[in-house]
Design a protein around this motif. Structure first.
Motif: not given
Length: 68
Positions: A46-57
């Motif tokens: 999971e990739l977060y920008e701050g507390k927002s989830l922006v991508d999942v692989v």
């Protein structure tokens, strides 16, 4: 069921690239993959920008064991 979980924080510059290594503790008593028992774990990134989830692989992952 989560078997192992690791977290890393990396700052990536705008239009930049950042490399990092991530290590986890060993998986205790893993179910081994074989043609007779093709058990696969699921590796979720999971990739977060701050507390927002922006991508999942999600990738399949099988453990094998051999000795020489």
């Amino acid at each position: 069921m989560t078997v192992v979980q690791s977290r890393s924080a990396v700052t990536v510059p705008v239009d930049g690239v950042a490399a990092f290594d991530q290590h986890s503790r060993p998986v205790e008593n893993p179910r081994l993959w074989s043609p007779q028992n093709p058990y696969l774990y699921r590796l979720r990134t999971e990739l977060y920008e701050g507390k927002s989830l922006v991508d999942v692989v999600e990738n399949p992952l099988g453990f094998r064991w051999f000795t020489v």
